[in-house]
Design a protein around this motif. Sequence first.
Motif, short mmCIF file in Angstrom:
data_model
loop_
_atom_site.label_atom_id
_atom_site.label_comp_id
_atom_site.label_asym_id
_atom_site.label_seq_id
_atom_site.Cartn_x
_atom_site.Cartn_y
_atom_site.Cartn_z
N CYS A 103 -17.45 0.62 14.90
CA CYS A 103 -17.73 1.96 14.38
C CYS A 103 -18.79 1.89 13.28
N ILE A 104 -19.56 2.96 13.15
CA ILE A 104 -20.43 3.14 11.99
C ILE A 104 -20.22 4.54 11.43
N ASP A 105 -20.45 4.67 10.14
CA ASP A 105 -20.34 5.95 9.44
C ASP A 105 -21.71 6.63 9.51
N CYS A 106 -21.85 7.49 10.51
CA CYS A 106 -23.16 8.09 10.80
C CYS A 106 -23.34 9.37 9.98
N ARG A 107 -23.49 9.21 8.68
CA ARG A 107 -23.55 10.38 7.80
C ARG A 107 -24.98 10.88 7.60
N LYS A 108 -25.09 12.13 7.22
CA LYS A 108 -26.38 12.72 6.91
C LYS A 108 -26.79 12.33 5.50
N ILE A 109 -28.04 11.98 5.33
CA ILE A 109 -28.56 11.55 4.03
C ILE A 109 -29.43 12.66 3.45
N ARG A 110 -29.09 13.12 2.25
CA ARG A 110 -29.88 14.16 1.59
C ARG A 110 -31.07 13.51 0.87
N ILE A 111 -32.25 14.05 1.08
CA ILE A 111 -33.44 13.56 0.40
C ILE A 111 -33.46 14.13 -1.01
N ASP A 112 -33.52 13.25 -1.99
CA ASP A 112 -33.57 13.66 -3.38
C ASP A 112 -35.03 13.94 -3.76
N PRO A 113 -35.33 15.15 -4.21
CA PRO A 113 -36.73 15.46 -4.55
C PRO A 113 -37.23 14.71 -5.77
N LYS A 114 -36.31 14.21 -6.61
CA LYS A 114 -36.72 13.47 -7.80
C LYS A 114 -37.00 12.02 -7.43
N PRO A 115 -37.96 11.40 -8.12
CA PRO A 115 -38.21 9.97 -7.85
C PRO A 115 -37.05 9.13 -8.34
N PRO A 116 -36.86 7.95 -7.75
CA PRO A 116 -35.79 7.07 -8.23
C PRO A 116 -36.03 6.67 -9.68
N ARG A 117 -34.95 6.39 -10.36
CA ARG A 117 -35.07 5.92 -11.74
C ARG A 117 -35.70 4.52 -11.74
N PRO A 118 -36.48 4.21 -12.76
CA PRO A 118 -37.10 2.88 -12.82
C PRO A 118 -36.06 1.77 -12.74
N ASN A 119 -36.42 0.75 -11.94
CA ASN A 119 -35.57 -0.44 -11.81
C ASN A 119 -34.18 -0.12 -11.30
N SER A 120 -34.05 0.94 -10.56
CA SER A 120 -32.73 1.31 -10.03
C SER A 120 -32.87 1.71 -8.57
N PRO A 121 -33.04 0.73 -7.67
CA PRO A 121 -33.23 1.06 -6.25
C PRO A 121 -32.01 1.69 -5.62
N THR A 122 -30.84 1.56 -6.28
CA THR A 122 -29.63 2.15 -5.70
C THR A 122 -29.26 3.44 -6.41
N TYR A 123 -30.27 4.11 -7.03
CA TYR A 123 -29.99 5.37 -7.71
C TYR A 123 -29.31 6.35 -6.76
N GLY A 124 -28.28 6.99 -7.26
CA GLY A 124 -27.53 7.92 -6.43
C GLY A 124 -26.37 7.27 -5.73
N ASP A 125 -26.21 5.93 -5.89
CA ASP A 125 -25.13 5.22 -5.23
C ASP A 125 -23.81 5.40 -5.96
N ASN A 126 -23.86 5.84 -7.19
CA ASN A 126 -22.66 5.99 -8.00
C ASN A 126 -21.93 7.28 -7.61
N PRO A 127 -20.68 7.19 -7.15
CA PRO A 127 -19.97 8.41 -6.74
C PRO A 127 -19.70 9.36 -7.90
N ASN A 128 -19.82 8.86 -9.15
CA ASN A 128 -19.60 9.73 -10.31
C ASN A 128 -20.86 10.47 -10.74
#
Length: 236
Positions: A103-128
């Motif tokens: 199985c895979i979790d085939c979820r929809k990914i929302r495009i964030d209009p803001k650029p990622p934070r510097p040095n944080s390639p996983t920005y938005g990964d925090n559920p909080n």
Amino acid sequence: MSLTEAEAVFASVHETALNDLITAFCTDRPRYLVYGSPSFVPVTTVAETAMPGIPFPGIPGGINWRIRLGVPRIDLFKQTDPLPPELVLGPGQFSGRLDAELCIDCRKIRIDPKPPRPNSPTYGDNPNNPDKPRDTHPIAELTCFKLQVFLIGHLEHVMASNGEDAIALAVDQVEIVDIKPTDLESFLECLLFMILQAVLAEIRLPLRALRAGAFQLVPTVGPLIEDDQIKMRGTL
């Protein structure tokens, strides 16, 4: 000729008893058959093994996946259970079959209009993080498929976690029947070949199961597969 031949002790187990042992092992430790990333398996329990998602740029948390394996059914040489024509069971080998669900979790990914934070390639990964809510795919719509897998292998003499002599199932070849196109079948066979090698190597059955506690067997010959049995010879 004596069953012990040139050795002092002979012990064996029939394939029926072997399958009972494997079933008991897997029933007691189901985590050896179920693996998944955090979307499916947040933490390792007695029932499941937690593993990371597959990292991929732009997918927060990576691609989430799960694999569930059925309890393998083992047939010791000589062949009793039917096999696909691509597999031929030879002397000293065992065949096996089991079900597998991927199985895979085939979820929809929302495009964030803001650029990622510097040095944080996983920005938005925090559920909080309220700025980047996680859009999960409903469990009823997960993309899964089931397969019946056939395999051929041999036995290896190994050590159990407690230092005891044990046997392990070593996989030599895997076959999935009738998947098109052929390249997809080969891809899945390679994937499951690697997975089953790792999983079955962890199912280590102590040699005391062969001797039923009657004596201490120090193996010098075997394990051998003959006449629907695993045979060992050795000294006391």
